[in-house]
Design an enzyme around this catalytic site. Structure first.
Site, PDB file in Angstrom:
ATOM      1  N   THR A   1       0.864  -1.182   0.000  1.00  0.00           N
ATOM      2  CA  THR A   1       0.000   0.000   0.000  1.00  0.00           C
ATOM      3  C   THR A   1       0.898   1.229   0.000  1.00  0.00           C
ATOM      4  OG1 THR A   1      -0.072   0.360   2.400  1.00  0.00           O
ATOM      5  CG2 THR A   1      -1.620  -1.266   1.511  1.00  0.00           C
TER       6      THR A   1
ATOM      7  N   LEU B   1       3.131  -0.979   4.847  1.00  0.00           N
ATOM      8  CA  LEU B   1       2.425   0.236   5.276  1.00  0.00           C
ATOM      9  C   LEU B   1       3.453   1.356   5.349  1.00  0.00           C
ATOM     10  CD1 LEU B   1       0.423  -1.291   8.297  1.00  0.00           C
ATOM     11  CD2 LEU B   1      -0.429  -0.907   5.963  1.00  0.00           C
TER      12      LEU B   1
ATOM     13  N   ILE C   1       7.341  -2.080   7.139  1.00  0.00           N
ATOM     14  CA  ILE C   1       7.185  -0.625   7.089  1.00  0.00           C
ATOM     15  C   ILE C   1       7.921  -0.042   5.889  1.00  0.00           C
ATOM     16  CG2 ILE C   1       7.479   1.539   8.344  1.00  0.00           C
ATOM     17  CD1 ILE C   1       5.525  -0.340   9.742  1.00  0.00           C
ATOM     18  N   LYS C   2       7.149   0.743   5.109  1.00  0.00           N
ATOM     19  CA  LYS C   2       7.718   1.378   3.913  1.00  0.00           C
ATOM     20  C   LYS C   2       8.343   2.708   4.292  1.00  0.00           C
ATOM     21  CE  LYS C   2       5.537   0.605  -0.545  1.00  0.00           C
ATOM     22  NZ  LYS C   2       4.419   0.997  -1.400  1.00  0.00           N
ATOM     23  N   ILE C   3       9.613   2.833   3.933  1.00  0.00           N
ATOM     24  CA  ILE C   3      10.359   4.060   4.231  1.00  0.00           C
ATOM     25  C   ILE C   3      10.907   4.616   2.914  1.00  0.00           C
ATOM     26  CG2 ILE C   3      12.336   5.034   5.515  1.00  0.00           C
ATOM     27  CD1 ILE C   3      10.336   3.794   7.414  1.00  0.00           C
TER      28      ILE C   3
END
Ligand code: E4P
Length: 300
Positions: free
Chosen positions: A27, A63, A93-95
């Site tokens: 996402t 996310l 976790i998207k960074i």
């Protein structure tokens, strides 16, 4: 190659998981916004919880954080992880690999990835547009890197002045072929010093026709990252992202991407071929003529 579905819509995740081909979900804030606008969930929290539940254990759900400095991104990542990982133990976790919007802080993404690695939280370095960014994200400890093939294609096509729609496929080998042809013609007529050739603007342009530091398409970006990671036995997984056409999915599979994250509309198109449709129709017509239903008379 694993296939993730690139959406935040619950209906699409439910459907794609049912097809038995989905290994994860990605996402981003844009996709979540579209999902909430269409599906009108009670709250963003409830919506994200449902995404994690539908994906289920063993299917990573990416996310994304929203801040740009390392301290806030690390805090947001820990909150997202604490709130949503218990649902199905699948949160990643998207960074952004470089979260700077032009005011410094270029390395905050790397710092965040490194901090989350120490905290045991899996990360997906996003908005990767160069092999160099992918290498740095991997060194910082990213679990995944997401090269955005489609957006790199957009950049190159815009540089070349090629008109295009978001879902158009464009064969970039044509650009290389034309550039090669023009270069040999130009060099054939070149009567300057060899040492001066590299300073010639026309030659420079033809050596790097897309103006993208020698990366000639989004698929080539993925291919180069695969080559670097394989050479150095880097464990970080490559998620070929921003894919808008079935041929791109095929090409990143050929290139050796670990994962392709694909919008559901593109997954549907991957199944299409006129001869398949024609064959189904012919078999159905012959089955009717042969009174084929006889074969299916049995109580289960
Ligand atoms: C991937 O992680 C991104 O969410 C996505 O692939 C971006 O695709 P787009 O460039 O088509 O928006």
């Amino acid at each position: 190659m694993l296939i993730f579905v690139d959406t935040a819509k619950l209906s699409e995740i439910r459907e794609a998981v049912g097809w038995g081909i989905i290994d994860g979900v990605t996402t981003n804030p844009t996709l979540l916004r579209a999902a909430i606008e269409e599906e009108g969930s009670r709250s963003l929290d409830a919506h994200v919880r449902e995404i994690c539940r539908l994906a289920g254990r063993g299917r990573p759900v990416s996310l994304e954080v929203m801040s740009n400095d390392s301290k806030s991104m690390t805090e947001e990542a820990k909150i997202l992880y604490k709130k949503f990982n218990p649902v199905a133990k699948n949160v990643v976790i998207k960074i952004p690999v470089n979260p700077s919007m032009g005011e410094g802080g270029e390395c905050g993404g790397l710092e965040t990835i490194a901090a989350l690695r120490r905290a045991g939280i899996r990360t997906n370095a996003t908005l990767v547009m160069t092999p160099e960014q992918a290498l740095l994200a991997a060194k910082a400890g990213a679990t995944y890197v997401s090269p955005f093939a489609g957006r790199v294609d957009d950049f190159i096509r815009a540089n070349l002045g090629i008109p295009f729609g978001k879902y158009d496929y464009f064969d970039f080998s044509l650009v290389s072929e034309v550039a090669r042809g023009k270069l040999s013609k130009y060099l054939g007529e070149w009567n300057g010093e060899i040492s001066g050739a590299y300073g010639d603007g026309e030659i420079k342009k033809l050596l790097d026709p897309g103006g993208n530091e020698g990366v000639r398409s989004g698929v080539e970006l993925v291919r180069k990252i695969v080559q670097i990671f394989r050479t150095y036995h880097i464990k970080t997984k490559i998620i070929a992202s921003s894919l808008r056409h079935p041929r791109q999915v095929r090409e990143v599979a050929e290139a050796g991407a670990d994962v392709a994250t694909v919008p559901i509309s593109v997954i549907r198109k991957m199944l299409e071929h006129p001869k398949t449709k024609e064959g189904v129709r012919k078999f159905w017509e012959d089955a009717v003529k042969a009174k084929y239903e006889e074969l299916f008379k049995l109580k289960l």
